[in-house]
Design a protein around this motif. Structure first.
Motif, PDB file in Angstrom:
ATOM      1  N   MET A 182      57.882 -21.771  35.702  1.00  0.00           N
ATOM      2  CA  MET A 182      58.267 -20.225  35.415  1.00  0.00           C
ATOM      3  C   MET A 182      57.184 -19.288  36.221  1.00  0.00           C
ATOM      4  O   MET A 182      55.957 -19.626  36.040  1.00  0.00           O
ATOM      5  N   ARG A 183      57.779 -18.551  37.053  1.00  0.00           N
ATOM      6  CA  ARG A 183      57.099 -17.528  37.696  1.00  0.00           C
ATOM      7  C   ARG A 183      56.235 -16.245  37.146  1.00  0.00           C
ATOM      8  O   ARG A 183      57.091 -15.760  35.839  1.00  0.00           O
ATOM      9  N   THR A 184      55.150 -15.923  37.140  1.00  0.00           N
ATOM     10  CA  THR A 184      54.498 -14.939  36.555  1.00  0.00           C
ATOM     11  C   THR A 184      54.752 -13.522  37.066  1.00  0.00           C
ATOM     12  O   THR A 184      55.504 -13.330  38.160  1.00  0.00           O
ATOM     13  N   ASN A 185      54.413 -12.701  36.272  1.00  0.00           N
ATOM     14  CA  ASN A 185      54.761 -11.144  36.686  1.00  0.00           C
ATOM     15  C   ASN A 185      54.051 -10.811  38.161  1.00  0.00           C
ATOM     16  O   ASN A 185      54.603 -10.127  38.931  1.00  0.00           O
ATOM     17  N   SER A 186      52.791 -11.347  38.437  1.00  0.00           N
ATOM     18  CA  SER A 186      52.407 -11.073  39.660  1.00  0.00           C
ATOM     19  C   SER A 186      52.870 -11.866  40.784  1.00  0.00           C
ATOM     20  O   SER A 186      53.192 -11.264  41.807  1.00  0.00           O
ATOM     21  N   GLN A 187      53.464 -13.154  40.542  1.00  0.00           N
ATOM     22  CA  GLN A 187      54.162 -13.782  41.429  1.00  0.00           C
ATOM     23  C   GLN A 187      55.396 -13.007  42.067  1.00  0.00           C
ATOM     24  O   GLN A 187      55.881 -12.940  43.264  1.00  0.00           O
ATOM     25  N   ILE A 188      56.157 -12.556  40.872  1.00  0.00           N
ATOM     26  CA  ILE A 188      57.510 -11.762  41.349  1.00  0.00           C
ATOM     27  C   ILE A 188      57.029 -10.467  41.995  1.00  0.00           C
ATOM     28  O   ILE A 188      57.696 -10.147  42.957  1.00  0.00           O
ATOM     29  N   ALA A 189      56.039  -9.852  41.604  1.00  0.00           N
ATOM     30  CA  ALA A 189      55.842  -8.369  42.286  1.00  0.00           C
ATOM     31  C   ALA A 189      55.382  -9.044  43.812  1.00  0.00           C
ATOM     32  O   ALA A 189      55.616  -8.156  44.715  1.00  0.00           O
ATOM     33  N   ALA A 190      54.610  -9.904  44.195  1.00  0.00           N
ATOM     34  CA  ALA A 190      54.293 -10.347  45.257  1.00  0.00           C
ATOM     35  C   ALA A 190      55.318 -10.954  46.085  1.00  0.00           C
ATOM     36  O   ALA A 190      55.179 -11.215  47.410  1.00  0.00           O
ATOM     37  N   TRP A 191      56.482 -11.443  45.622  1.00  0.00           N
ATOM     38  CA  TRP A 191      57.507 -12.001  46.340  1.00  0.00           C
ATOM     39  C   TRP A 191      58.120 -11.128  47.335  1.00  0.00           C
ATOM     40  O   TRP A 191      58.274 -11.668  48.644  1.00  0.00           O
ATOM     41  N   PRO A 192      58.374  -9.759  47.504  1.00  0.00           N
ATOM     42  CA  PRO A 192      58.830  -9.132  48.567  1.00  0.00           C
ATOM     43  C   PRO A 192      57.858  -9.171  49.849  1.00  0.00           C
ATOM     44  O   PRO A 192      58.348  -9.194  50.758  1.00  0.00           O
ATOM     45  N   ALA A 193      56.535  -8.995  49.391  1.00  0.00           N
ATOM     46  CA  ALA A 193      55.686  -9.113  50.670  1.00  0.00           C
ATOM     47  C   ALA A 193      55.641 -10.255  51.154  1.00  0.00           C
ATOM     48  O   ALA A 193      55.384 -10.282  52.694  1.00  0.00           O
ATOM     49  N   THR A 194      55.547 -11.407  50.322  1.00  0.00           N
ATOM     50  CA  THR A 194      55.639 -12.657  50.852  1.00  0.00           C
ATOM     51  C   THR A 194      56.630 -12.989  51.698  1.00  0.00           C
ATOM     52  O   THR A 194      56.894 -13.423  52.952  1.00  0.00           O
ATOM     53  N   ALA A 195      57.872 -12.424  51.110  1.00  0.00           N
ATOM     54  CA  ALA A 195      59.260 -12.584  51.929  1.00  0.00           C
ATOM     55  C   ALA A 195      59.292 -11.971  53.340  1.00  0.00           C
ATOM     56  O   ALA A 195      59.673 -12.587  54.402  1.00  0.00           O
ATOM     57  N   LEU A 196      58.681 -10.734  53.266  1.00  0.00           N
ATOM     58  CA  LEU A 196      58.653 -10.057  54.541  1.00  0.00           C
ATOM     59  C   LEU A 196      57.701 -10.681  55.450  1.00  0.00           C
ATOM     60  O   LEU A 196      57.951 -10.879  56.923  1.00  0.00           O
ATOM     61  N   LYS A 197      56.342 -11.341  55.158  1.00  0.00           N
ATOM     62  CA  LYS A 197      55.539 -12.027  55.940  1.00  0.00           C
ATOM     63  C   LYS A 197      56.322 -13.147  56.690  1.00  0.00           C
ATOM     64  O   LYS A 197      56.108 -13.353  57.723  1.00  0.00           O
ATOM     65  N   HIS A 198      56.946 -13.795  55.970  1.00  0.00           N
ATOM     66  CA  HIS A 198      57.782 -15.082  56.324  1.00  0.00           C
ATOM     67  C   HIS A 198      58.768 -14.669  57.378  1.00  0.00           C
ATOM     68  O   HIS A 198      58.837 -15.280  58.267  1.00  0.00           O
ATOM     69  N   ALA A 199      59.686 -13.513  56.982  1.00  0.00           N
ATOM     70  CA  ALA A 199      60.461 -13.118  57.809  1.00  0.00           C
ATOM     71  C   ALA A 199      59.912 -12.650  59.422  1.00  0.00           C
ATOM     72  O   ALA A 199      60.589 -12.894  60.565  1.00  0.00           O
ATOM     73  N   THR A 200      58.815 -12.106  59.017  1.00  0.00           N
ATOM     74  CA  THR A 200      58.095 -11.651  60.548  1.00  0.00           C
ATOM     75  C   THR A 200      57.524 -12.826  61.212  1.00  0.00           C
ATOM     76  O   THR A 200      57.784 -12.806  62.559  1.00  0.00           O
ATOM     77  N   LEU A 201      57.118 -13.800  60.726  1.00  0.00           N
ATOM     78  CA  LEU A 201      56.713 -15.044  61.069  1.00  0.00           C
ATOM     79  C   LEU A 201      57.936 -15.748  61.702  1.00  0.00           C
ATOM     80  O   LEU A 201      57.732 -16.149  63.049  1.00  0.00           O
ATOM     81  N   ILE A 202      58.889 -15.943  61.308  1.00  0.00           N
ATOM     82  CA  ILE A 202      60.090 -16.559  61.862  1.00  0.00           C
ATOM     83  C   ILE A 202      60.592 -15.582  63.044  1.00  0.00           C
ATOM     84  O   ILE A 202      61.148 -16.252  64.058  1.00  0.00           O
ATOM     85  N   ALA A 203      60.575 -14.149  62.795  1.00  0.00           N
ATOM     86  CA  ALA A 203      60.961 -13.333  64.029  1.00  0.00           C
ATOM     87  C   ALA A 203      60.271 -13.669  65.326  1.00  0.00           C
ATOM     88  O   ALA A 203      60.776 -13.902  66.461  1.00  0.00           O
ATOM     89  N   PHE A 204      58.916 -13.822  65.055  1.00  0.00           N
ATOM     90  CA  PHE A 204      57.874 -13.813  66.015  1.00  0.00           C
ATOM     91  C   PHE A 204      58.167 -15.369  66.788  1.00  0.00           C
ATOM     92  O   PHE A 204      58.021 -15.349  68.068  1.00  0.00           O
ATOM     93  N   ALA A 205      58.430 -16.292  65.858  1.00  0.00           N
ATOM     94  CA  ALA A 205      58.618 -17.582  66.627  1.00  0.00           C
ATOM     95  C   ALA A 205      59.799 -17.806  67.483  1.00  0.00           C
ATOM     96  O   ALA A 205      59.858 -18.415  68.326  1.00  0.00           O
ATOM     97  N   GLY A 206      60.701 -17.096  66.871  1.00  0.00           N
ATOM     98  CA  GLY A 206      62.151 -16.934  67.649  1.00  0.00           C
ATOM     99  C   GLY A 206      62.121 -16.502  68.709  1.00  0.00           C
ATOM    100  O   GLY A 206      62.615 -16.903  69.859  1.00  0.00           O
ATOM    101  N   ILE A 207      61.054 -15.159  69.089  1.00  0.00           N
ATOM    102  CA  ILE A 207      61.095 -14.671  70.158  1.00  0.00           C
ATOM    103  C   ILE A 207      60.302 -15.498  71.192  1.00  0.00           C
ATOM    104  O   ILE A 207      60.542 -15.484  72.403  1.00  0.00           O
ATOM    105  N   ALA A 208      59.176 -16.207  70.714  1.00  0.00           N
ATOM    106  CA  ALA A 208      58.240 -17.140  71.608  1.00  0.00           C
ATOM    107  C   ALA A 208      59.193 -18.183  71.894  1.00  0.00           C
ATOM    108  O   ALA A 208      59.054 -18.851  73.153  1.00  0.00           O
ATOM    109  N   LEU A 209      60.127 -18.651  71.017  1.00  0.00           N
ATOM    110  CA  LEU A 209      61.073 -20.050  71.276  1.00  0.00           C
ATOM    111  C   LEU A 209      62.180 -19.718  72.198  1.00  0.00           C
ATOM    112  O   LEU A 209      62.645 -20.880  72.907  1.00  0.00           O
TER     113      LEU A 209
END
Length: 280
Positions: free
Chosen positions: A1-28
């Motif tokens: 079960m996810r804690t409240n802090s993990q739930i609150a940090a989920w949008p920032a983590t998702a944005l970070k992953h999306a940014t990395l995927i976008a930069f990887a796509g541009i590079a590839l």
């Protein structure tokens, strides 16, 4: 079960992953374009520029190599790259040993000078180097280019190896000296076996730089039969400008040697990390 802090940090983590995927796509994206184009005919490329090939063919790769020029350029680049990297690595290892581990007062000053040399762009050295080579009548020779590449690679290689040598336990060196080993024996039997990861890193970085270098090869290797791959691909692009799949096939042939070097280096990294150590 996810804690409240993990739930609150989920949008920032998702944005970070999306940014990395976008930069990887541009590079590839350029690599994807090269791969899909090299297996297309010219007709299919005109009708399907960015999509994967509907009917992949090997004829484009075969035709790009059939003329013989591309093979000669690859051989020339392999020869120049191998000689430059081997010479530079050997000299850098020999220079890094006294700088890092021997009681040499000038060592820190030499290391500082090497760091200063690393920030000098090679382009500012082309004109004086050209004048020296012309005065010595050494233009259009592989020896000149190999010496220039070796000199340009030495500061970085020596700095990296000296930094790595400093991490080796001094007790190993002292134990070897107590057993009667001289400086050369210590260098050959202790430092080099323990420096597999650093040497592999130096070789890979140097090979990539020399393989992709264009300016010095254009200036100092003006004869057609001496061209390296990067110079040849520039001519290749001009010759087959309208036939994009043919150009991409030539680019793919030029990429394969460095890809093989990288795959070999990956295995070397693992062996180097596990080969050295003190056995009880």
């Amino acid at each position: 079960m996810r804690t409240n802090s993990q739930i609150a940090a989920w949008p920032a983590t998702a944005l970070k992953h999306a940014t990395l995927i976008a930069f990887a796509g541009i590079a590839l994206l350029p690599l994807y374009f090269m791969l899909v184009s090299a297996f297309k005919t010219r007709e299919e490329f005109l009708g399907n520029t960015f999509g994967p090939p509907m009917a992949p063919v090997l004829s484009t790769l075969a035709q790009s190599f059939a003329g013989g020029d591309l093979f000669r350029w690859v051989v020339n680049s392999v020869a120049v790259t191998s000689a430059s990297v081997l010479l530079s690595t050997a000299l850098a290892a020999l220079a890094a040993y006294p700088i890092a581990l021997m009681k040499w007062r000038a060592g820190p000053y030499v290391l500082g000078a090497l760091i200063a040399l690393m920030v000098i762009p090679p382009i500012v050295l082309v004109i004086p180097l050209f004048q020296i080579a012309a005065g010595l009548r050494q233009l259009n020779t592989y020896q000149t280019v190999i010496v220039i590449y070796t000199g340009l690679l030495l500061p970085f290689s020596t700095f990296l190896l000296a930094s790595f040598f400093k991490t080796i336990s001094p007790s190993l060196i002292e134990a070897a000296r107590m057993d009667g080993a001289g400086s050369w024996r210590i260098f050959r039997s202790i430092l080099l076996p323990l420096s597999g990861p650093a040497l592999a890193t130096v070789v890979t970085v140097q090979a990539l730089w020399v393989w992709n270098e264009l300016l010095i090869a254009v200036v100092f290797l003006q004869s057609e039969h001496l061209r390296t791959l990067m110079v040849g691909l520039t001519v290749y692009n001009s010759r087959y400008r309208i036939d994009v799949p043919m150009v991409m096939a030539g680019m793919l042939w030029g990429t394969l040697p460095m890809l093989l070097l990288y795959l070999f280096g990956q295995r070397f990294f693992i062996r180097g990390l596990t080969a050295g150590g003190v056995k009880g």
